[in-house]
Design an enzyme around this catalytic site. Structure first.
Site, PDB file in Angstrom:
ATOM      1  N   GLU A  82       0.836  -1.204   0.000  1.00 13.43           N
ATOM      2  CA  GLU A  82       0.000   0.000   0.000  1.00 13.43           C
ATOM      3  C   GLU A  82       0.866   1.247   0.000  1.00 13.43           C
ATOM      4  OE1 GLU A  82      -1.950  -1.492   3.865  1.00 13.43           O
ATOM      5  OE2 GLU A  82      -1.974   0.673   4.099  1.00 13.43           O
ATOM      6  N   CYS A 136      -3.229  -4.734   3.919  1.00 16.19           N
ATOM      7  CA  CYS A 136      -2.110  -5.546   4.408  1.00 16.19           C
ATOM      8  C   CYS A 136      -2.096  -6.961   3.858  1.00 16.19           C
ATOM      9  CB  CYS A 136      -2.108  -5.584   5.936  1.00 16.19           C
ATOM     10  SG  CYS A 136      -1.708  -3.991   6.669  1.00 16.19           S
ATOM     11  N   ARG A 151     -11.377   0.757  17.676  1.00 20.50           N
ATOM     12  CA  ARG A 151     -11.501  -0.599  18.217  1.00 20.50           C
ATOM     13  C   ARG A 151     -12.244  -1.546  17.265  1.00 20.50           C
ATOM     14  NH1 ARG A 151     -10.102  -1.023  23.537  1.00 20.50           N
ATOM     15  NH2 ARG A 151      -9.635   0.955  24.523  1.00 20.50           N
ATOM     16  N   HIS A 176      -0.896 -12.169  10.663  1.00 22.87           N
ATOM     17  CA  HIS A 176      -0.612 -10.755  10.410  1.00 22.87           C
ATOM     18  C   HIS A 176      -0.378 -10.075  11.760  1.00 22.87           C
ATOM     19  CE1 HIS A 176      -0.634  -6.785   8.858  1.00 22.87           C
ATOM     20  NE2 HIS A 176      -1.746  -6.448   9.470  1.00 22.87           N
TER      21      HIS A 176
END
Lengths: 136, 348
Positions: free
Chosen positions: B81, B113, B201, B236
């Site tokens: 990205e 990602c 969140r 990840h």
């Protein structure tokens, strides 16, 4: 660097491709049409391994256009193990840690950008050969 | 999912830049109530580094391990990205630098990602269909976090290159892969904007955990693998807490997660994150070990892969720098140097 010279020099900049003279076997970098040793036509590409050592160096404080943001930086004459001597910026090293004879290896990095709208020029620089940690 | 022909990883290489910004430097500038940062430090690219240069180095490491002629590579794909150009491929510069041009597919991939693992899945398919003998998939990023934002602690640089080829030449065979994707708006960046936005969140349960765990569970079920049969598991790594909790929810031990968990030391390498963790696991793995790899990309989706290492792995592990070599090669910088290296100081 213009688009045409950018394109013309792409293999030498990105992949350290020079020439080996087919007549006298002289190792040439950068590539050229006529061998400076025997004056015969030199057209055989040679892919250099990128390993060498610092032959001499200097620290640059007053940098040319498009390199100001790197200053101070080290420019070195690097002797490739195949023979040719070439000029390149050293990277990933503090100037005080550079010495004549320092083993270095080629990396491809950003050289300069033609402002925020122009081409980004990538090419060879050299850095100290990284240390290896013990095998797991 | 499984390709028609058996395929695997024939070469792999990571890259982490030399500079580290400690979390204490960010909290010194932007105090937020005394909480510890989500990682201890993050990897920062030097003045002359970007996704192109880091991809080239990782690709050269992968080629050094594979020992093949780069002209045999049929695809060079880079997921990121932070491509240096909005229009002009990263992949052509990488392909030129490693000697894979001109008979090669080249393209840049985008999926936050998980752009790198998307490229990897495509490479498995292309090689697994017999269209090309080798395909190079790279996930690499030089991420930017908005100053004072929580992401500034973790937005880091680095990634890895995976050379996919026939299983008989592989250091790790691909046993299967799963993708799990929904329209979940947890993180995004509009065109022309410097920094991404995120939904706070909301990036946790509905985004990261829902997709990562679903992909992991579906893959394990498809392959018939129990979590305790895994030698290594890699997720990840946007911080330390998310991958650690994901591993716990799957019943994985700290030891199974140890080799591939890099975020405490280098932060979040975005599209490079799970690939770099996979490479770190391969650096330390033994033959015939099962590895689970799960990426996550905002927007959102996860790709899960099941790998089994082969007897060819040990001889290739030391043919290039390991991820640990790069992590050990570090120089701490302060916040002012960080701003300079990220081009945030206006010179004209």
């Amino acid at each position: 660097m213009s688009s045409s010279s950018h394109w013309r020099t792409r293999r030498q900049r990105l992949a350290l491709v020079g020439e080996q003279c087919p007549h006298c076997q002289a190792m040439l970098f950068p590539p050229r049409d006529i061998c400076p040793s025997c004056h015969g036509p030199a057209k055989e590409p040679y892919h250099y391994g990128g390993v060498g050592s610092v032959y001499s160096f200097s620290e640059v404080y007053t940098a040319p256009d498009a390199y100001e943001h790197y200053a101070p930086y080290v420019v070195a004459l690097v002797q490739l193990e195949e023979g040719p001597l070439l000029t390149a910026q050293l990277t990933d090293v503090e100037p005080e840690d550079v010495y004549v004879g320092m083993p270095v290896e080629m990396v491809t990095r950003r050289l300069r950008a033609e402002g925020p709208e122009g081409l980004i020029s990538y090419g060879y620089k050299f850095r100290p050969v990284p240390e290896r940690v013990a095998a797991h | 999912m499984r390709p028609a022909l058996p395929v695997g990883i024939v070469g792999y290489g990571g890259y982490v830049p030399r500079y580290r910004l400690p979390a204490s430097e960010i909290s010194r500038l932007w105090p937020s109530g005394g909480e510890d940062g989500p990682v201890s430090s993050k990897a920062v690219p030097g003045l002359d580094e970007d996704t192109v240069t880091m991809s080239i180095e990782a690709a050269r490491n992968a080629l050094d391990r594979a020992g093949i002629d780069p002209a045999q590579i049929g695809a060079v794909w880079v997921g990121s990205e932070s491509h240096p150009y909005a229009v002009k491929p990263t992949s052509t510069i990488v392909a030129e630098a490693i000697g894979a041009v001109p008979h090669v597919l080249a393209a840049d991939w985008q999926f936050a990602c998980k752009a790198g693992t998307e490229a990897l899945q495509a490479a498995l398919g292309l090689v697994g269909s017999g269209m090309v003998r080798y395909g190079l998939a790279i996930g690499m990023d030089a991420a930017q976090g908005k100053p004072s934002d929580a992401l500034e602690y973790t937005a880091a640089a680095g990634g890895a290159a995976i050379l996919v080829g026939p299983a008989e030449e592989a250091v790790a065979r691909c046993e299967g892969s799963v993708s799990y994707v929904t329209d979940t708006p947890d993180f995004w960046r509009r065109p022309g904007r410097t920094y991404p936005e995120h939904a706070g969140r909301f990036t946790g349960q509905p985004a990261y955990f829902a997709h990562s765990l679903a992909a992991a569970r579906e893959l394990l079920a498809e392959l018939g693998w129990r979590p305790d049969e895994l030698a290594h598991a890699v997720f990840h790594q946007p911080n330390v807490r998310f991958p650690t909790q994901a591993g716990q929810q799957l019943g994985l031990s700290r030891q199974q997660m140890a080799l591939g968990l890099l975020s405490p030391e280098i932060g979040n390498a975005y599209a490079g994150s799970s690939l770099l963790g996979l490479v770190a696991a391969l650096d330390g793995a033994a033959p015939e070990q099962r590895i689970l790899q799960v990426s996550f990309g905002s927007g959102a989706g996860s790709d899960a892969f099941g790998w089994i290492t082969t007897p060819l792995l040990p001889e290739r592990q030391q043919l290039a720098s390991t991820v640990r070599d790069y992590i050990a090669r570090q120089r701490q910088i302060d916040y002012a140097t960080y701003l300079r290296y990220r081009g945030q100081i206006v010179m004209e």
